[in-house]
Design an enzyme around this catalytic site. Structure first.
Site, mmCIF file in Angstrom:
data_model
loop_
_atom_site.group_PDB
_atom_site.id
_atom_site.type_symbol
_atom_site.label_atom_id
_atom_site.label_comp_id
_atom_site.label_asym_id
_atom_site.label_seq_id
_atom_site.Cartn_x
_atom_site.Cartn_y
_atom_site.Cartn_z
ATOM 1 N N PRO A 147 0.829 -1.217 0.000
ATOM 2 C CG PRO A 147 0.236 -0.787 2.231
ATOM 3 C CD PRO A 147 1.100 -1.675 1.378
ATOM 4 C CD1 TRP A 148 -2.386 4.229 -1.314
ATOM 5 C CD2 TRP A 148 -1.956 5.411 0.539
ATOM 6 N NE1 TRP A 148 -3.589 4.492 -0.686
ATOM 7 C CE2 TRP A 148 -3.360 5.219 0.448
ATOM 8 C CE3 TRP A 148 -1.458 6.143 1.627
ATOM 9 C CZ2 TRP A 148 -4.257 5.709 1.400
ATOM 10 C CZ3 TRP A 148 -2.354 6.637 2.581
ATOM 11 C CH2 TRP A 148 -3.734 6.424 2.454
ATOM 12 C CE LYS A 203 -0.020 -3.003 -7.756
ATOM 13 N NZ LYS A 203 0.105 -1.554 -7.489
ATOM 14 N N PRO A 204 4.590 -1.924 -5.812
ATOM 15 C CG PRO A 204 5.884 -0.038 -6.336
ATOM 16 C CD PRO A 204 5.653 -1.482 -6.726
ATOM 17 C CD GLU A 221 -1.993 2.119 -8.307
ATOM 18 O OE1 GLU A 221 -1.406 1.362 -7.507
ATOM 19 O OE2 GLU A 221 -3.183 1.966 -8.649
ATOM 20 C CB SER A 250 -8.360 -1.647 1.485
ATOM 21 O OG SER A 250 -8.484 -2.085 0.151
ATOM 22 C CD GLU A 258 0.119 -8.690 7.876
ATOM 23 O OE1 GLU A 258 -0.622 -8.099 8.678
ATOM 24 O OE2 GLU A 258 0.852 -9.633 8.203
ATOM 25 C CB CYS A 283 -3.243 -0.786 9.150
ATOM 26 S SG CYS A 283 -1.530 -1.220 9.443
ATOM 27 C CD GLU A 302 -8.362 0.823 7.350
ATOM 28 O OE1 GLU A 302 -8.683 0.278 6.285
ATOM 29 O OE2 GLU A 302 -7.297 0.572 7.947
HETATM 30 P P1 NAD Z 1 -5.561 -0.654 -1.426
HETATM 31 O O1 NAD Z 1 -6.151 -1.953 -1.039
HETATM 32 O O2 NAD Z 1 -6.388 0.303 -2.189
HETATM 33 O O3 NAD Z 1 -4.274 -0.880 -2.322
HETATM 34 C C1 NAD Z 1 -3.185 -1.660 -1.871
HETATM 35 C C2 NAD Z 1 -2.418 -2.159 -3.063
HETATM 36 O O4 NAD Z 1 -3.268 -3.016 -3.803
HETATM 37 C C3 NAD Z 1 -1.934 -1.086 -4.038
HETATM 38 O O5 NAD Z 1 -0.656 -1.459 -4.489
HETATM 39 C C4 NAD Z 1 -2.940 -1.181 -5.161
HETATM 40 O O6 NAD Z 1 -2.412 -0.799 -6.421
HETATM 41 C C5 NAD Z 1 -3.252 -2.657 -5.160
HETATM 42 N N1 NAD Z 1 -4.539 -3.020 -5.745
HETATM 43 C C6 NAD Z 1 -5.679 -2.291 -5.811
HETATM 44 N N2 NAD Z 1 -6.642 -3.000 -6.446
HETATM 45 C C7 NAD Z 1 -6.104 -4.188 -6.770
HETATM 46 C C8 NAD Z 1 -6.604 -5.353 -7.416
HETATM 47 N N3 NAD Z 1 -7.850 -5.421 -7.889
HETATM 48 N N4 NAD Z 1 -5.778 -6.398 -7.573
HETATM 49 C C9 NAD Z 1 -4.524 -6.350 -7.106
HETATM 50 N N5 NAD Z 1 -3.986 -5.286 -6.492
HETATM 51 C C10 NAD Z 1 -4.771 -4.217 -6.318
HETATM 52 O O7 NAD Z 1 -4.987 -0.044 -0.089
HETATM 53 P P2 NAD Z 1 -4.268 1.353 0.100
HETATM 54 O O8 NAD Z 1 -5.334 2.390 0.013
HETATM 55 O O9 NAD Z 1 -3.062 1.458 -0.780
HETATM 56 O O10 NAD Z 1 -3.711 1.225 1.583
HETATM 57 C C11 NAD Z 1 -4.459 1.473 2.688
HETATM 58 C C12 NAD Z 1 -4.981 0.176 3.266
HETATM 59 O O11 NAD Z 1 -3.899 -0.672 3.607
HETATM 60 C C13 NAD Z 1 -5.737 0.397 4.550
HETATM 61 O O12 NAD Z 1 -6.894 -0.421 4.561
HETATM 62 C C14 NAD Z 1 -4.755 -0.074 5.618
HETATM 63 O O13 NAD Z 1 -5.345 -0.458 6.826
HETATM 64 C C15 NAD Z 1 -4.075 -1.188 4.932
HETATM 65 N N6 NAD Z 1 -2.782 -1.489 5.561
HETATM 66 C C16 NAD Z 1 -2.670 -2.624 6.324
HETATM 67 C C17 NAD Z 1 -1.472 -2.924 6.953
HETATM 68 C C18 NAD Z 1 -1.334 -4.170 7.789
HETATM 69 O O14 NAD Z 1 -0.208 -4.514 8.132
HETATM 70 N N7 NAD Z 1 -2.389 -4.861 8.130
HETATM 71 C C19 NAD Z 1 -0.378 -2.069 6.798
HETATM 72 C C20 NAD Z 1 -0.527 -0.920 6.022
HETATM 73 C C21 NAD Z 1 -1.742 -0.648 5.391
#
Ligand code: NAD
Length: 499
Positions: free
Chosen positions: A152-153, A177-178, A180, A231, A252, A286, A386
């Site tokens: 995630p970012w 993949k970070p 984007e 997420s 996670e 998170c 969240e």
């Molecule tokens: P996100 O789920 O929108 O995106 C995370 C990653 O998934 C990004 O790299 C994104 O490009 C990718 N992604 C999005 N759609 C996808 C798909 N259909 N298939 C594959 N990959 C896809 O989350 P975010 O907004 O980047 O990050 C915030 C979320 O991350 C929050 O819910 C937070 O709680 C969670 N988080 C959890 C932890 C933990 O350790 N549990 C740590 C940090 C963040």
């Protein structure tokens, strides 16, 4: 990286350009300026990265742990040498304060690399012995193969490290993949991995959009394990795709951490702990303290104390050492947070502090004022979902049992904290709260030696610690016949007396 457009990844040790020519801008949410333009990878680049990781796997898996550890130590050293550059890039792409990036993200990442350099050498099987009279058993811990990871970012460098380090320490190769919108420090890491001596193909990075490059990676038949941080809704989608070929999944996901305050708690500690725990990384954490529950007569003083402390928080330029709170990662994220608070207000909650997008000089950035909400229902959206912004709710409770029940009453179970001076109350609460981590009289600190991961819809799987190293391995049972007999006793089950 002296290029106009940064590469769309690193594959087999080399920067790769986007095949489609697609690119996106990495934007500094402090003022909306473009920090860099980065190429965008698609399924073709993912294919190449998985092929590189597949080719590198046998030799890396056979590399002695001490050599894997040496590469990890060299990586830690490289990141340490460029610590200021990493912190600056992390702050620019996320909006987090340079103070946080310098004192938390970067040193935490370096410490993780040092930890896994040692942990790589501690992988061992559990059992070696005779469990019947005719065989000796031993357990080998073997790498899974090619790991496909998605990050995630919110903490781009730390999340990249949490994915890469245990995977490669255990002898896997990886395609990461970070997010984007925040690829800069992950690209720096890929460069530094090469300089640190990782063989080409062991650590690959592709920068791409989730539904395109992300789904191509998760669905790739060459990927043996999928490790995802993000997420909960996307985590479910990841699981669905991986289920298509029964690939191992490590998730996670989101959190909604309770912060449970008993009536004997230290008021000053509670107020500072709640504000720091809620505002870390502008609340985009998170494990952030988002649901504060306060027992009995302490409720009023805690609400007042938090409101007073929030009024001292200085929003501003993330690079200014006097800034406490930076912007959110994007204006879209800010608007999402604002909409949550507006709906809570509409539903009758009281906004005691904040609750607005600041104007003036801050209007050019993705800022949202630190916000305290009271009077929301336990089952309301602002308490259950969240928000991922600088917003905390405070609600009252009466009995200890009610406090624990409220703390447990969400679909998440990532982290929680308990505030009391009574050792028996703390002991009961840490046992009864359903989350992957419980802090007692603090909220947020983590260490490389201890696991991080959730329960319930916060996912499963552990990051950091020896537990994560185990996740990236498979336990293989090897069973040796020690009789030397051509006809084994158990053959009687087939041949009866003819055995
Ligand atoms: P996100 O789920 O929108 O995106 C995370 C990653 O998934 C990004 O790299 C994104 O490009 C990718 N992604 C999005 N759609 C996808 C798909 N259909 N298939 C594959 N990959 C896809 O989350 P975010 O907004 O980047 O990050 C915030 C979320 O991350 C929050 O819910 C937070 O709680 C969670 N988080 C959890 C932890 C933990 O350790 N549990 C740590 C940090 C963040």
């Amino acid at each position: 990286m002296a290029r106009d457009t940064l590469p769309a990844g690193f594959v087999a040790g080399r920067p790769v350009d986007s095949r489609s020519g697609d690119s996106l801008d990495v934007v500094d949410p402090w003022d909306g300026t473009t920090v860099a333009t980065v190429g965008v990878a698609g399924a073709g680049e993912v294919d190449d990265a998985v092929a590189a990781a597949t080719a590198a796997f046998p030799a890396w898996a056979a590399t002695p742990p001490a050599e894997r550890g040496a590469a990890l130590l060299a990586l830690a050293e490289r990141v340490g040498q460029r610590a200021a550059e990493y912190a600056e890039a992390e702050s620019r792409q996320t909006g987090k304060t340079l103070r946080l990036a310098t004192e938390f993200d970067v040193p935490g990442s370096i410490d993780n690399a040092v930890f896994f350099a040692g942990a790589a050498r501690m992988l061992e099987g559990l059992a070696s012995g005779e469990y019947d009279a005719t065989h000796t058993s031993l357990i080998r811990r073997e790498p899974v193969g090619v790991v496909g990871s998605i990050a995630p970012w919110n903490y781009p460098l730390q999340m990249a490290m949490w994915k890469v380090l245990p995977a490669v320490a255990a002898g896997n190769t990886i395609v990461l993949k970070p997010a984007e919108i925040t690829p800069l420090t992950t690209l720096m890491l890929a460069e530094d991995a090469r300089a640190a001596g990782f063989p080409d193909g062991v650590i690959n990075v592709v920068v791409g959009r989730g539904p395109v490059a992300g789904e191509a990676l998760i669905g790739h038949p060459g990927v043996g394990m999928v490790s995802f941080t993000g997420s909960t809704p996307v985590g479910r989608r990841v699981m669905e795709i991986a289920a298509g070929r029964a690939a191992r999944v490590h998730l996670e996901l989101g959190g909604k951490a309770p912060f449970l305050v008993y009536d004997d708690a230290d008021l000053e500690a509670v107020v500072h702990g709640a504000v720091a725990g809620a505002l870390i990384n502008t609340g985009q954490d998170c494990t952030a303290a988002t649901r504060v529950y306060v027992q009995g007569d302490l409720y009023g003083p805690v609400v007042q104390g938090i409101a007073d402390l929030l009024s001292t928080i200085r929003m501003g330029d993330p690079r200014d050492p006097d800034t406490d709170l930076g912007p959110l990662v994007t204006t879209a994220q800010r608007d999402r947070v604002a909409a949550f608070v507006d709906r809570a207000r509409g539903a009758g909650a009281r906004i005691v502090a904040g609750g607005e997008i600041p104007g003036g000089d801050l209007a050019k950035g993705a800022f949202y004022a630190p916000t305290l909400v009271t009077g929301a229902g336990q089952d309301s959206e602002i308490v259950q979902e969240e928000v991922f912004g600088p917003v905390l709710t405070v609600l009252p409770f009466s009995s200890d049992a009610e406090g624990v029940a409220l703390a447990n009453d969400t679909r998440y179970g990532l982290a929680a904290s308990v505030w009391t001076r009574d050792v028996f109350r703390a002991m009961a609460a840490q046992r009864e709260i359903r989350s992957g981590c419980v802090w007692v009289n603090d909220h947020i600190p983590i260490v490389s030696e201890m696991p991080h991961g959730g329960m319930k819809q916060s996912g499963f799987g552990k990051d950091m610690s020896r537990y994560s190293l185990e996740e990236y391995t498979v336990a293989k049972h090897v069973s040796w016949d020690i009789t030397g007999e051509p006809r084994k006793a158990w053959h009687r089950t087939i041949f009866a007396d003819r055995g």
